[in-house]
Scaffold this motif. Structure first.
Motif, mmCIF file in Angstrom:
data_model
loop_
_atom_site.group_PDB
_atom_site.id
_atom_site.type_symbol
_atom_site.label_atom_id
_atom_site.label_comp_id
_atom_site.label_asym_id
_atom_site.label_seq_id
_atom_site.Cartn_x
_atom_site.Cartn_y
_atom_site.Cartn_z
ATOM 1 N N GLN A 1 0.809 -1.214 0.000
ATOM 2 C CA GLN A 1 0.000 0.000 0.000
ATOM 3 C C GLN A 1 0.848 1.272 0.000
ATOM 4 O OE1 GLN A 1 -3.182 0.235 -0.360
ATOM 5 N NE2 GLN A 1 -3.757 -1.904 -0.229
ATOM 6 N N SER A 2 2.100 1.194 0.447
ATOM 7 C CA SER A 2 2.945 2.384 0.488
ATOM 8 C C SER A 2 3.408 2.813 -0.892
ATOM 9 C CB SER A 2 4.171 2.125 1.370
ATOM 10 O OG SER A 2 4.951 1.061 0.835
ATOM 11 N N ASN A 3 3.189 1.950 -1.904
ATOM 12 C CA ASN A 3 3.605 2.308 -3.253
ATOM 13 C C ASN A 3 2.687 3.337 -3.896
ATOM 14 O OD1 ASN A 3 5.746 0.550 -3.093
ATOM 15 N ND2 ASN A 3 4.631 -1.149 -4.027
ATOM 16 N N PHE A 4 1.474 3.524 -3.376
ATOM 17 C CA PHE A 4 0.538 4.475 -3.949
ATOM 18 C C PHE A 4 0.941 5.902 -3.580
ATOM 19 C CE2 PHE A 4 -2.069 0.639 -3.716
ATOM 20 C CZ PHE A 4 -2.577 0.606 -4.989
ATOM 21 N N THR A 5 0.752 6.822 -4.508
ATOM 22 C CA THR A 5 1.014 8.237 -4.246
ATOM 23 C C THR A 5 -0.129 8.792 -3.398
ATOM 24 O OG1 THR A 5 2.120 8.396 -6.370
ATOM 25 C CG2 THR A 5 1.474 10.459 -5.314
ATOM 26 N N THR A 6 0.191 9.287 -2.209
ATOM 27 C CA THR A 6 -0.843 9.750 -1.289
ATOM 28 C C THR A 6 -0.565 11.180 -0.866
ATOM 29 O OG1 THR A 6 0.367 8.920 0.634
ATOM 30 C CG2 THR A 6 -1.223 7.424 -0.393
ATOM 31 N N CYS A 7 -1.599 11.819 -0.401
ATOM 32 C CA CYS A 7 -1.499 13.169 0.151
ATOM 33 C C CYS A 7 -2.439 13.240 1.348
ATOM 34 C CB CYS A 7 -1.877 14.217 -0.891
ATOM 35 S SG CYS A 7 -1.831 15.910 -0.274
ATOM 36 N N ASN A 8 -1.881 13.366 2.560
ATOM 37 C CA ASN A 8 -2.655 13.357 3.804
ATOM 38 C C ASN A 8 -3.445 12.064 3.969
ATOM 39 O OD1 ASN A 8 -1.734 15.968 4.359
ATOM 40 N ND2 ASN A 8 -3.450 16.895 3.227
ATOM 41 N N GLY A 9 -2.836 10.965 3.534
ATOM 42 C CA GLY A 9 -3.480 9.665 3.690
ATOM 43 C C GLY A 9 -4.501 9.340 2.632
ATOM 44 N N GLN A 10 -4.688 10.177 1.599
ATOM 45 C CA GLN A 10 -5.675 9.933 0.552
ATOM 46 C C GLN A 10 -4.970 9.758 -0.790
ATOM 47 O OE1 GLN A 10 -8.506 13.099 0.579
ATOM 48 N NE2 GLN A 10 -9.357 12.562 2.577
ATOM 49 N N LEU A 11 -5.544 8.911 -1.636
ATOM 50 C CA LEU A 11 -4.976 8.672 -2.957
ATOM 51 C C LEU A 11 -5.211 9.872 -3.864
ATOM 52 C CD1 LEU A 11 -6.061 4.977 -3.548
ATOM 53 C CD2 LEU A 11 -3.807 5.780 -2.916
ATOM 54 N N LEU A 12 -4.220 10.192 -4.668
ATOM 55 C CA LEU A 12 -4.332 11.321 -5.590
ATOM 56 C C LEU A 12 -4.900 10.863 -6.926
ATOM 57 C CD1 LEU A 12 -0.970 13.184 -4.974
ATOM 58 C CD2 LEU A 12 -3.212 13.824 -4.133
ATOM 59 N N ASN A 13 -5.680 11.722 -7.570
ATOM 60 C CA ASN A 13 -6.188 11.483 -8.913
ATOM 61 C C ASN A 13 -6.947 10.168 -9.017
ATOM 62 O OD1 ASN A 13 -6.590 12.118 -11.590
ATOM 63 N ND2 ASN A 13 -4.711 11.141 -12.281
ATOM 64 N N ILE A 14 -7.731 9.859 -8.031
ATOM 65 C CA ILE A 14 -8.474 8.608 -8.019
ATOM 66 C C ILE A 14 -9.923 8.889 -8.375
ATOM 67 C CG2 ILE A 14 -9.117 8.703 -5.578
ATOM 68 C CD1 ILE A 14 -8.610 5.692 -5.454
ATOM 69 N N ASP A 15 -10.565 7.946 -9.018
ATOM 70 C CA ASP A 15 -11.951 8.119 -9.424
ATOM 71 C C ASP A 15 -12.853 8.201 -8.192
ATOM 72 O OD1 ASP A 15 -14.740 7.079 -10.387
ATOM 73 O OD2 ASP A 15 -13.635 7.539 -12.209
ATOM 74 N N PRO A 16 -13.811 9.128 -8.177
ATOM 75 C CA PRO A 16 -14.680 9.261 -6.995
ATOM 76 C C PRO A 16 -15.484 8.010 -6.685
ATOM 77 C CG PRO A 16 -14.876 11.190 -8.427
ATOM 78 C CD PRO A 16 -14.072 10.179 -9.176
ATOM 79 N N LEU A 17 -15.772 7.189 -7.695
ATOM 80 C CA LEU A 17 -16.552 5.980 -7.440
ATOM 81 C C LEU A 17 -15.810 5.004 -6.533
ATOM 82 C CD1 LEU A 17 -18.080 5.266 -10.971
ATOM 83 C CD2 LEU A 17 -19.229 6.202 -8.968
ATOM 84 N N LEU A 18 -14.484 4.995 -6.607
ATOM 85 C CA LEU A 18 -13.718 4.070 -5.773
ATOM 86 C C LEU A 18 -13.822 4.438 -4.301
ATOM 87 C CD1 LEU A 18 -10.531 3.631 -7.980
ATOM 88 C CD2 LEU A 18 -12.565 2.203 -7.881
ATOM 89 N N SER A 19 -13.954 5.721 -4.011
ATOM 90 C CA SER A 19 -14.129 6.134 -2.619
ATOM 91 C C SER A 19 -15.533 5.840 -2.111
ATOM 92 C CB SER A 19 -13.828 7.632 -2.481
ATOM 93 O OG SER A 19 -14.696 8.399 -3.301
ATOM 94 N N GLN A 20 -16.462 5.492 -3.009
ATOM 95 C CA GLN A 20 -17.825 5.139 -2.620
ATOM 96 C C GLN A 20 -18.027 3.651 -2.478
ATOM 97 O OE1 GLN A 20 -20.525 6.922 -5.419
ATOM 98 N NE2 GLN A 20 -19.555 8.952 -5.297
ATOM 99 N N GLY A 21 -16.950 2.886 -2.524
ATOM 100 C CA GLY A 21 -17.048 1.446 -2.319
ATOM 101 C C GLY A 21 -16.978 0.607 -3.571
ATOM 102 N N TYR A 22 -16.787 1.228 -4.724
ATOM 103 C CA TYR A 22 -16.657 0.470 -5.969
ATOM 104 C C TYR A 22 -15.287 -0.198 -6.038
ATOM 105 C CZ TYR A 22 -20.917 2.353 -8.065
ATOM 106 O OH TYR A 22 -22.221 2.663 -8.355
#
Length: 465
Positions: free
Chosen positions: A20-41
């Protein structure tokens, strides 16, 4: 080593532990990620093929509690069961697929069962390759692309839109085949010393083949007579297929389609061009403006350049060939009509664009292509507004906001003081525009006034700087 890679790429299922540390994060959140993924998709990358489907997704292994990236190959029935299983488990998925012949069918099937889907353009998938091209890497690249929020997607066609496009493609194929068979028959007849009467069209072809066949004597070659009969039978069959498509599919669609009737209100636009345009557009709202639709069909100039110098050149090659051919014929007919003497005798006023084209020194085909682009943009305006063609509505009736101001600001032939006055006057008249971008305009106004003070003594030196 060779056996290891062979086993890796030919295996049905490959698991890779994800850090999981390989993902680019900012304040613990993924950058440039689709909003649907944050809704459980759950993101799923699929490489479509004829009988084997490579599927890539992330899953949690309850045995050791680690997250693995699964990359497995499924058959047609297994992939369909995979989609149904996700629906039964209540797990919503965001499927990503590469644009191909059957992507719209699978996208409609996926969305029918409650999931979301993105159809990715082929060039975007190929640009994201990190290794050699195969099904495994294709599915992995699609899986990584579908998670991005700003990735470009293709339009998903419905089943009705697919059928209309197939009808257009079949009709154009029949027309090309008929033209080729008529030309073959004409060349074959002329090679045997017979003169072809009339034009290279269906009616003249049947007349010529019938006359030559009946005039043959028994002493002449039987093979030549059978060949003529075969040409005649094939030409008649292709013509019957064209008429059958016209009467059973195209004409009823035009009579029922409101968009086709709107397009036919435009001068020189006939029913077949309206049908072909709607078959390829499907939904006009997929385009943001008329220029975008014009570029989609390839009616835009190509360019080349280096060092900041851009030179316009040839016409673009993208777009459906059938639409390009039909639109060119429409524009050619319109140009010849406007140029003809009988149109001038009618006493009608020529449009401004036609007057400009007739008086210009450009090449004949350049004028026709420019007129075709104008017709295409007019079609977009009619479809987008949902109203019939009105010659009194032009682009000059539209808003003249930011674009005009900036173009005049960059014009070096005017002084900074004149530019500041124009910006201040436009700010006073365009209240709606100020309400949207008040802060930006205030900053721009202050900068212009500052430039005006600095240039009180030497306007030209400031503009050169």
């Amino acid at each position: 080593m060779i056996n290891y890679y062979k086993e890796l790429f030919m295996s049905r299922k490959v698991r890779t532990l994800i850090n999981q540390s390989n993902f680019t994060t900012c304040n613990g959140q993924l950058l440039n990620i689709d909003p649907l993924l944050s809704q459980g998709y759950m993101a799923v990358g699929v490489d479509l093929a004829k009988s084997v489907y490579q599927v890539c997704y992330v899953a949690l292994d309850p045995a050791d509690g680690n997250v693995y990236r699964i990359n497995e190959s499924l058959t047609y029935d297994e992939f369909k069961e995979f989609i149904l299983d996700m629906e039964r488990q209540g797990q919503l998925c965001l499927f990503g697929m590469e644009g191909c012949s059957n992507c719209s069918m699978w996208a409609n099937f996926v969305m029918l069962h409650g999931h979301a889907c993105k159809v990715l353009p082929t060039y975007a998938v190929h640009q994201s390759f990190k290794e050699s091209k195969d099904d495994y890497n294709d599915a992995r690249a699609i899986f990584e692309l579908v998670q991005k929020a700003d990735v470009k997607t293709c339009y998903v066609k419905s089943l009705d839109e697919i059928e209309i496009q197939n009808t257009l493609n079949s009709h154009e194929h029949y027309i090309q085949e008929l033209d080729q068979w008529i030309k073959r028959a004409m060349f074959y007849v002329e090679e045997h010393g017979y003169k072809w009467k009339g034009k290279c069209c269906f009616k003249d072809a049947i007349v010529n083949l019938t006359e030559i066949t009946t005039s043959l004597s028994t002493a002449q070659s039987i093979r030549f007579k059978k060949q003529l009969e075969q040409y005649s039978t094939t030409i008649q069959f292709l013509n019957e297929q064209i008429e059958l498509t016209n009467n059973d599919i195209i004409k009823p669609y035009i009579e029922q389609s409101i968009q086709c009737k709107l397009l036919m209100t435009i001068p020189n636009v006939g029913p077949y061009f309206a049908f072909a345009l709607m078959a390829m557009i499907c939904n006009v709202n997929r385009f943001e403006n008329a220029r975008q639709m014009q570029a989609y069909f390839g009616f835009r100039p190509g360019h080349t350049g280096s060092g900041g110098s851009i030179v316009l050149g040839w016409m673009a090659r993208n777009g459906n060939p059938a639409i390009r051919r039909i639109l060119y014929e429409v524009a050619l007919s319109a140009y010849r009509t406007y140029r003809s003497k009988r149109y001038k005798k009618d006493g009608e006023d020529l449009p401004k664009l036609i007057n400009k084209l007739l008086n210009s020194d450009k090449h004949f085909k350049c004028k026709v292509i420019k007129l075709a682009s104008k017709i295409l943009r007019t079609c977009f305006g009619v479809l987008h507004s949902g109203k019939a063609y009105d010659p009194n509505l032009t682009c000059n009736n539209l808003g003249k906001g930011k674009t005009r101001i900036h173009s005049e600001f960059n014009n070096r032939s005017k002084s900074v003081a004149t530019i500041c006055d124009q910006i201040k006057s436009s700010l006073k008249t365009d209240e709606s525009y100020i309400s949207r971008d008040l802060e930006r305009y205030q900053t721009e106004q202050q900068s212009c006034l500052h430039l005006y003070k600095l240039s009180a003594n030497s306007d030209e030196a400031l503009l050169d700087a």
